[in-house]
Scaffold this motif. Structure first.
Motif, PDB file in Angstrom:
ATOM      1  N   ILE A 139      -2.702  -4.873  -7.225  1.00 24.16           N
ATOM      2  CA  ILE A 139      -2.100  -3.905  -8.141  1.00 24.16           C
ATOM      3  C   ILE A 139      -2.830  -3.845  -9.476  1.00 24.16           C
ATOM      4  O   ILE A 139      -2.787  -2.837 -10.176  1.00 24.16           O
ATOM      5  CB  ILE A 139      -0.597  -4.220  -8.355  1.00 24.16           C
ATOM      6  N   THR A 188      -2.994  -1.058  -5.630  1.00 28.15           N
ATOM      7  CA  THR A 188      -2.100  -1.136  -4.485  1.00 28.15           C
ATOM      8  C   THR A 188      -1.501   0.211  -4.119  1.00 28.15           C
ATOM      9  O   THR A 188      -1.321   0.531  -2.945  1.00 28.15           O
ATOM     10  CB  THR A 188      -0.967  -2.133  -4.792  1.00 28.15           C
ATOM     11  N   ARG A 189      -1.191   1.027  -5.121  1.00 23.54           N
ATOM     12  CA  ARG A 189      -0.528   2.304  -4.873  1.00 23.54           C
ATOM     13  C   ARG A 189      -1.515   3.444  -4.635  1.00 23.54           C
ATOM     14  O   ARG A 189      -1.112   4.581  -4.473  1.00 23.54           O
ATOM     15  CB  ARG A 189       0.393   2.634  -6.043  1.00 23.54           C
ATOM     16  N   GLY A 194       1.961   7.795 -11.867  1.00 24.59           N
ATOM     17  CA  GLY A 194       0.973   7.905 -10.802  1.00 24.59           C
ATOM     18  C   GLY A 194      -0.341   8.451 -11.326  1.00 24.59           C
ATOM     19  O   GLY A 194      -1.379   7.797 -11.247  1.00 24.59           O
ATOM     20  N   VAL A 214       4.922   1.177   1.624  1.00 27.52           N
ATOM     21  CA  VAL A 214       4.812   0.102   0.642  1.00 27.52           C
ATOM     22  C   VAL A 214       5.067  -1.203   1.389  1.00 27.52           C
ATOM     23  O   VAL A 214       6.114  -1.388   1.989  1.00 27.52           O
ATOM     24  CB  VAL A 214       5.839   0.267  -0.493  1.00 27.52           C
ATOM     25  N   VAL A 258       8.667   8.525  -0.739  1.00 25.41           N
ATOM     26  CA  VAL A 258       7.840   8.765  -1.914  1.00 25.41           C
ATOM     27  C   VAL A 258       8.429   9.969  -2.634  1.00 25.41           C
ATOM     28  O   VAL A 258       8.600  11.031  -2.040  1.00 25.41           O
ATOM     29  CB  VAL A 258       6.375   9.057  -1.538  1.00 25.41           C
ATOM     30  N   TRP A 286       0.854  -1.184   0.000  1.00 25.02           N
ATOM     31  CA  TRP A 286       0.000   0.000   0.000  1.00 25.02           C
ATOM     32  C   TRP A 286       0.882   1.224   0.000  1.00 25.02           C
ATOM     33  O   TRP A 286       1.707   1.399   0.852  1.00 25.02           O
ATOM     34  CB  TRP A 286      -0.908   0.021   1.225  1.00 25.02           C
ATOM     35  N   ALA A 287       0.703   2.073  -0.992  1.00 20.82           N
ATOM     36  CA  ALA A 287       1.444   3.329  -1.031  1.00 20.82           C
ATOM     37  C   ALA A 287       0.530   4.423  -1.537  1.00 20.82           C
ATOM     38  O   ALA A 287       0.719   4.951  -2.602  1.00 20.82           O
ATOM     39  CB  ALA A 287       2.671   3.199  -1.933  1.00 20.82           C
ATOM     40  N   GLN A 288      -0.504   4.724  -0.791  1.00 23.84           N
ATOM     41  CA  GLN A 288      -1.463   5.718  -1.210  1.00 23.84           C
ATOM     42  C   GLN A 288      -0.895   7.089  -0.918  1.00 23.84           C
ATOM     43  O   GLN A 288      -0.860   7.532   0.203  1.00 23.84           O
ATOM     44  CB  GLN A 288      -2.783   5.495  -0.497  1.00 23.84           C
ATOM     45  N   GLN A 289      -0.439   7.778  -1.944  1.00 27.06           N
ATOM     46  CA  GLN A 289       0.247   9.037  -1.746  1.00 27.06           C
ATOM     47  C   GLN A 289      -0.744  10.177  -1.651  1.00 27.06           C
ATOM     48  O   GLN A 289      -1.477  10.456  -2.593  1.00 27.06           O
ATOM     49  CB  GLN A 289       1.209   9.331  -2.898  1.00 27.06           C
TER      50      GLN A 289
END
Length: 458
Positions: A246, A214-215, A138, A126, A84, A8-11
């Protein structure tokens, strides 16, 4: 279940003009100052280029745990640093159309690979070490503005819009790849991991299981109608194939998500600006049902309940949220969120929260003569429904949680931070989180998580 233990990389990014607009009494909201950057940005023109780097270090000491399971937060000392890095670009074709493309790289590590907490301590993490570390696209979207009035209002240029003025009444259409929290459930003091809080359920509504890979990105279309004191936005987007996966499902006639938000820019305190945002969503995807997984277990068909043990089928999930923001003084703003979902269907895209309530306060450093500084404190209480509780208590695993048992209690989190401007676009931020009942388990915790963030704008 390993295919469901994804990263998980929710920016989160600095939201575009999220400060409430003037109320009917013509009282303007207090706005954060323009963020300083190492290199100057284009103040006008057709093009945009900028970037950011966000590094978050976190640790926690040993804490009490009666037992641990496959998806538990480790009860032993840990430390981890996430990163990030984003390059924002854009080109404006004319006075109403533009293309926005961002290139991103996310990596580093997460405490316990991101497992064991519903309100995880770091929104930038992540968790999947096998996910490619190569840069990726992105956001990539076309943004079109349709004027519905002749009068104009000023607009602050950002990586999400290059226009320096917009029609006061307008329809905006965005099509492509984007993150729903770029536009929904925003508020000016509790939505940004670069300068504000870091916890998932403080920066976002935890019960909003918003469509994302996922991101944290999805593909779809969004329409946003804006008038003087109110707005309404709607998004139709794709859902992932598996929980927190993903890959997206490219069959929108079967698997899809809808998000609605009404925004009223009006304060509760006379002559002080505020905003009320009402959110609703529906998800349709290959999601399991907790009660069905429990029935399989109770009938002896599986050794532990498994939410993924079902044939491919489309089920539905829905939920609601409220997001309140109120200026208390020119440099002090309070916010609150409430969220609820039906709780019957598998937590699938964001986190394992079925109900949440949060409140906090953010302060602008102009109060103490440091206008680029920020400070804040917030509290959030998260919960899950009975079927979800029973599933975890019987040893089931979600994509985030699973201690092998459960002595249920609401997961309560207190977070505070101070962001200090060091020089030009360089900011540092010490912070602290205190977590009671991690993963809704009274048999574990409490946990103290010191945090240190380094942020660079360029």
């Amino acid at each position: 279940m390993s295919s469901h233990i994804c990263s998980w990389a929710q920016q989160q990014t600095t939201p575009p003009q999220t400060t409430p607009q003037a109320t009917s009494e013509n009282v303007e909201a207090s706005a954060d100052p323009e963020v300083e950057s190492v290199f100057p940005h284009f103040k006008s023109g057709r093009f945009w280029i900028s970037g950011q780097m966000n590094f978050i270090f976190q640790t926690h000491p040993d804490f009490h745990a009666d037992y641990s399971g496959p998806n538990s937060l480790s009860s032993r000392y840990e430390k981890a640093t996430s990163r990030v890095m984003t390059l924002y670009t854009g080109v404006r074709f004319n006075d109403s159309t533009e293309l926005l493309v961002d290139v991103e790289e996310a990596g580093g590590a997460a405490l316990s690979t991101g497992l064991g907490l519903a309100g995880n301590t770091n929104l930038d993490i992540v968790r999947n070490p096998f996910l490619s570390k190569a840069p990726y696209i992105g956001r990539a979207m076309i943004h079109k503005v349709f004027a519905l009035s002749k009068d104009k209002v000023e607009s602050q240029r950002s990586f999400l819009s290059l226009f320096d003025e917009l029609p006061r009444r307008r329809m905006e259409i965005r099509f492509g790849k984007f993150s729903l929290p770029d536009f929904f459930d925003l508020n000016s003091v509790g939505s940004d991991t670069h300068f504000q809080f870091a916890n998932w359920s403080i920066d976002d509504n935890g019960a909003w299981d918003y469509a994302a890979d996922t991101r944290g990105y999805t593909v779809g279309v969004m329409a946003d109608y804006e008038d003087r004191n109110w707005g309404f936005r709607f998004a139709e987007v794709l859902m992932p194939k598996v929980a927190n996966g993903i890959d997206l499902v490219w069959r929108p006639w079967q698997v899809h998500a809808e998000d609605w938000e009404y925004e009223l820019r009006h304060g509760f305190i006379p002559r002080n600006a505020g905003v009320i945002r009402l959110l609703a969503y529906t998800n349709s995807a290959n999601m399991g049902i907790y009660r069905d997984a429990l029935a399989q277990f109770n009938e002896g068909l599986v050794p532990v309940p498994d939410i993924t043990n079902h044939s491919w089928h489309v089920t539905h999930k829905y939920g609601f949220g409220v997001n309140l923001e109120q200026n208390l003084t020119p440099n002090l703003t309070a916010f609150a969120r409430w969220g609820w979902d039906d709780g019957k269907t598998e937590s699938f895209a964001y986190t394992e929260i079925d109900s949440t309530i949060a409140e906090g306060v953010g302060a602008n450093g102009a109060m103490w003569h440091r206008k680029q500084d920020r400070a804040g404190i917030a509290f959030v209480s998260n919960g899950i429904k009975k079927d979800h509780q029973a599933y975890l208590a019987d040893g089931g695993l979600g994509f985030l949680l699973g201690d092998g048992g459960l002595k249920y209690g609401r997961e309560n989190i207190l977070e505070t931070y101070y962001t200090a401007h060091v020089w030009r676009g360089i900011y540092v931020a010490p912070g602290l989180q205190y977590i009671v009942n991690p993963g809704y388990n009274k048999a574990r915790g409490p946990v103290i998580v010191p945090t240190f963030r380094l942020h660079v704008e360029y």
